[in-house]
Design an enzyme around this catalytic site. Structure first.
Site, PDB file in Angstrom:
ATOM      1  N   ASP A 156       0.862  -1.183   0.000  1.00  0.00           N
ATOM      2  CA  ASP A 156       0.000   0.000   0.000  1.00  0.00           C
ATOM      3  C   ASP A 156       0.905   1.242   0.000  1.00  0.00           C
ATOM      4  O   ASP A 156       2.132   1.107  -0.041  1.00  0.00           O
ATOM      5  CB  ASP A 156      -0.921  -0.001   1.238  1.00  0.00           C
ATOM      6  N   ASP A 208       1.443   4.771   2.331  1.00  0.00           N
ATOM      7  CA  ASP A 208       1.040   5.383   3.600  1.00  0.00           C
ATOM      8  C   ASP A 208       1.441   6.863   3.641  1.00  0.00           C
ATOM      9  O   ASP A 208       2.561   7.215   3.271  1.00  0.00           O
ATOM     10  CB  ASP A 208       1.741   4.659   4.760  1.00  0.00           C
ATOM     11  N   ASP A 262      -3.288   4.480   2.754  1.00  0.00           N
ATOM     12  CA  ASP A 262      -3.658   4.808   4.141  1.00  0.00           C
ATOM     13  C   ASP A 262      -3.281   6.258   4.419  1.00  0.00           C
ATOM     14  O   ASP A 262      -2.162   6.683   4.128  1.00  0.00           O
ATOM     15  CB  ASP A 262      -2.898   3.914   5.139  1.00  0.00           C
TER      16      ASP A 262
HETATM   17  N1  DCT Z   1       3.142  -0.452  11.829  1.00  0.00           N
HETATM   18  C1  DCT Z   1       3.557  -0.897  13.078  1.00  0.00           C
HETATM   19  N2  DCT Z   1       2.949  -1.969  13.634  1.00  0.00           N
HETATM   20  C2  DCT Z   1       1.956  -2.612  12.984  1.00  0.00           C
HETATM   21  C3  DCT Z   1       1.534  -2.167  11.732  1.00  0.00           C
HETATM   22  C4  DCT Z   1       2.155  -1.077  11.157  1.00  0.00           C
HETATM   23  O1  DCT Z   1       4.441  -0.327  13.676  1.00  0.00           O
HETATM   24  N3  DCT Z   1       1.390  -3.665  13.564  1.00  0.00           N
HETATM   25  C5  DCT Z   1       3.815   0.712  11.225  1.00  0.00           C
HETATM   26  C6  DCT Z   1       5.115   0.347  10.605  1.00  0.00           C
HETATM   27  C7  DCT Z   1       4.901   0.427   9.143  1.00  0.00           C
HETATM   28  C8  DCT Z   1       3.731   1.370   8.992  1.00  0.00           C
HETATM   29  O2  DCT Z   1       2.999   1.256  10.194  1.00  0.00           O
HETATM   30  C9  DCT Z   1       2.889   1.090   7.794  1.00  0.00           C
HETATM   31  O3  DCT Z   1       2.393  -0.242   7.822  1.00  0.00           O
HETATM   32  P1  DCT Z   1       2.410  -1.144   6.519  1.00  0.00           P
HETATM   33  O4  DCT Z   1       1.901  -0.389   5.359  1.00  0.00           O
HETATM   34  O5  DCT Z   1       1.712  -2.406   6.875  1.00  0.00           O
HETATM   35  O6  DCT Z   1       3.944  -1.497   6.383  1.00  0.00           O
HETATM   36  P2  DCT Z   1       5.028  -1.034   5.319  1.00  0.00           P
HETATM   37  O7  DCT Z   1       6.319  -1.041   6.027  1.00  0.00           O
HETATM   38  O8  DCT Z   1       4.618   0.227   4.657  1.00  0.00           O
HETATM   39  O9  DCT Z   1       5.026  -2.248   4.307  1.00  0.00           O
HETATM   40  P3  DCT Z   1       4.398  -2.309   2.824  1.00  0.00           P
HETATM   41  O10 DCT Z   1       5.475  -1.810   1.949  1.00  0.00           O
HETATM   42  O11 DCT Z   1       4.099  -3.746   2.574  1.00  0.00           O
HETATM   43  O12 DCT Z   1       3.185  -1.474   2.797  1.00  0.00           O
HETATM   44 MG    MG Z   2       2.795   0.422   3.653  1.00  0.00          MG
END
Ligand code: DCT
Ligand code: MG
Length: 399
Positions: A233, A235, A323
């Site tokens: 996604d 963010d 997000d």
């Molecule tokens: N986060 C966290 N604990 C979680 C979920 C999320 O600390 N249980 C934080 C760290 C990353 C950020 O939120 C965004 O989450 P994701 O989009 O799920 O992770 P990402 O690192 O951006 O991975 P991706 O590239 O797959 O989106």
């Molecule tokens: Mg992400």
């Protein structure tokens, strides 16, 4: 039953200590430990981890096992494998023998056994068995749908379901709105988002924010701020320079995206943030800021180099998960640091704060339990400084 590694017998006599299976030779000829492996911290926030992973074969194996433990709600074992993978990701070179890893933290008996197999055979039998296991495969399939977590996957699996067509044909299953949209856009949102698509979305969110709130501030966070090439996604943290301005920001951005015909799905959660309830006595994974989980229609014409979609897909657009989180401006640094990730990096920042500094860190604040006071921060650097940690750039947080 101990599974014997077939390729152990195929090891040629030329392969002695100091020579790896890929033929690279340790110049010292001995099985010496590279200096950088000697001083690795058990805390990911004291390691620098880029997207370059010299130990991908081993960490991929660890991550399959961790994921399966997660499916089975075995949190301790899951964390053990995630921690071990994270330590190996931080190493600047490939591990060539188990002996090289003897001083590394977070490696237990089980992780070492898997690592040894991968080093000797190029694969782990435990992992291979899992990859062809029906339960693992089904959980993997079901949890790849937006809105389906391990609990739902387990319910469907125990109900005898094994495929999407079986789930969709089952009249006793009532998909919630998120899952319905997850199935509708499955092809797009189960795929990855590219850096170019993330950049285009950054411009889109920026324009939508500033069209309604000219002073709005938009920051790319999550995996793309860590310079990952692909993500599941995109963010963003959005806020306004004056306190309180953030309260109407997300609804305005959402309206604007809708007006542009981009909004395919929106799950909006208004803020439940209450400064008087800080510090949170227990750690909460989710913060209390206003946020929305979106699916947007991204036009190919807006993406430099085109969309990351299958060849022959001529729609000219794709669905992407986005997000948005909207903290008050005085909480901005904490929100940014908390959402920058990786998950393992965040987990260890909080663990380090508590265990080594007697402080409580979350996405809202940093609280010093020794002095009984909150420590203010307007940048991520301020937070690292309060914690007595060397600053780690976002691109070095891929723990
Ligand atoms: N986060 C966290 N604990 C979680 C979920 C999320 O600390 N249980 C934080 C760290 C990353 C950020 O939120 C965004 O989450 P994701 O989009 O799920 O992770 P990402 O690192 O951006 O991975 P991706 O590239 O797959 O989106
Ligand atoms: Mg992400």
């Amino acid at each position: 039953l101990i599974q014997v590694c077939e390729c152990a017998a195929k090891q040629t006599p030329r392969q002695t200590q100091g020579e790896a299976l890929d033929g690279t030779v340790n110049p010292t000829g001995a099985c010496s430990k590279p200096a950088s492996m000697a001083t690795v911290s058990q805390f990911a926030c004291q390691r620098r981890t880029t997207t370059e992973n010299s130990n991908k074969k081993i960490t991929d194996a660890f991550e399959v096992l961790a994921e399966n433990y997660e499916f089975n709600e075995m949190d301790g074992s899951c964390l053990a494998f995630r921690r071990a993978a994270s330590v190996l990701k931080s190493l600047p070179m490939a591990v060539r023998s188990l002996r090289e890893t003897q001083d590394l933290p977070c490696l237990g008996e089980h992780t070492k056994a898997v690592m040894e197999e991968v080093l000797r055979c190029g694969r782990s039998f435990e992992v291979e068995k899992l990859l062809s296991d029906e339960r693992y495969q089904t959980f993997k399939l079901f949890t790849s749908v937006f809105g389906v977590g391990p609990k739902t996957a387990d319910k469907w699996y125990r109900g005898g379901l094994r495929s999407f067509s079986e789930v969709l044909a089952d009249r006793s299953i009532h998909l919630n709105q998120m899952q319905q949209i997850g199935f509708l856009h499955y092809g797009d949102i189960s795929g990855v988002v590219s850096k170019a698509e993330a950049r285009s979305l950054r411009n889109i969110i920026d324009e939508a924010a500033r069209a309604t709130t000219p002073a709005a501030k938009v920051a790319l966070t999550g995996g793309f701020c860590r310079e990952k090439e692909f993500g599941h996604d995109v963010d963003f943290i959005v806020t306004t320079p004056e306190l309180g301005g953030e309260e109407t920001l997300l609804p305005k951005i959402i309206d604007e995206l809708k007006k542009q015909g981009m909004l395919l799905y929106c799950d909006y959660h208004p803020s439940t943030f209450d400064i008087n309830k800080l510090p949170s006595p227990k750690f909460e994974a989710m913060d209390h800021y206003a946020k929305c989980f979106l699916i947007l229609r991204l036009e190919g014409s807006r993406v430099e180099g085109g969309l990351h979609i299958a060849e022959g897909d001529n729609r000219g657009w794709r669905a992407v998960r986005v997000d948005l989180v909207s903290p008050p401006v005085d909480r901005y640094a904490f929100a940014l640091l908390g959402w920058s990730g990786s998950r393992q990096f965040e987990r260890d920042l909080r663990r380090f704060a508590r265990a080594k500094r007697g402080m409580l860190l979350d996405n809202h604040a940093l609280y010093d339990k020794n002095k009984n006071e909150f420590l203010a921060a307007s940048t991520e650097k301020d937070i690292f400084a309060h914690l007595g940690l060397e600053y780690i750039e976002p691109w070095q947080r891929n723990a």
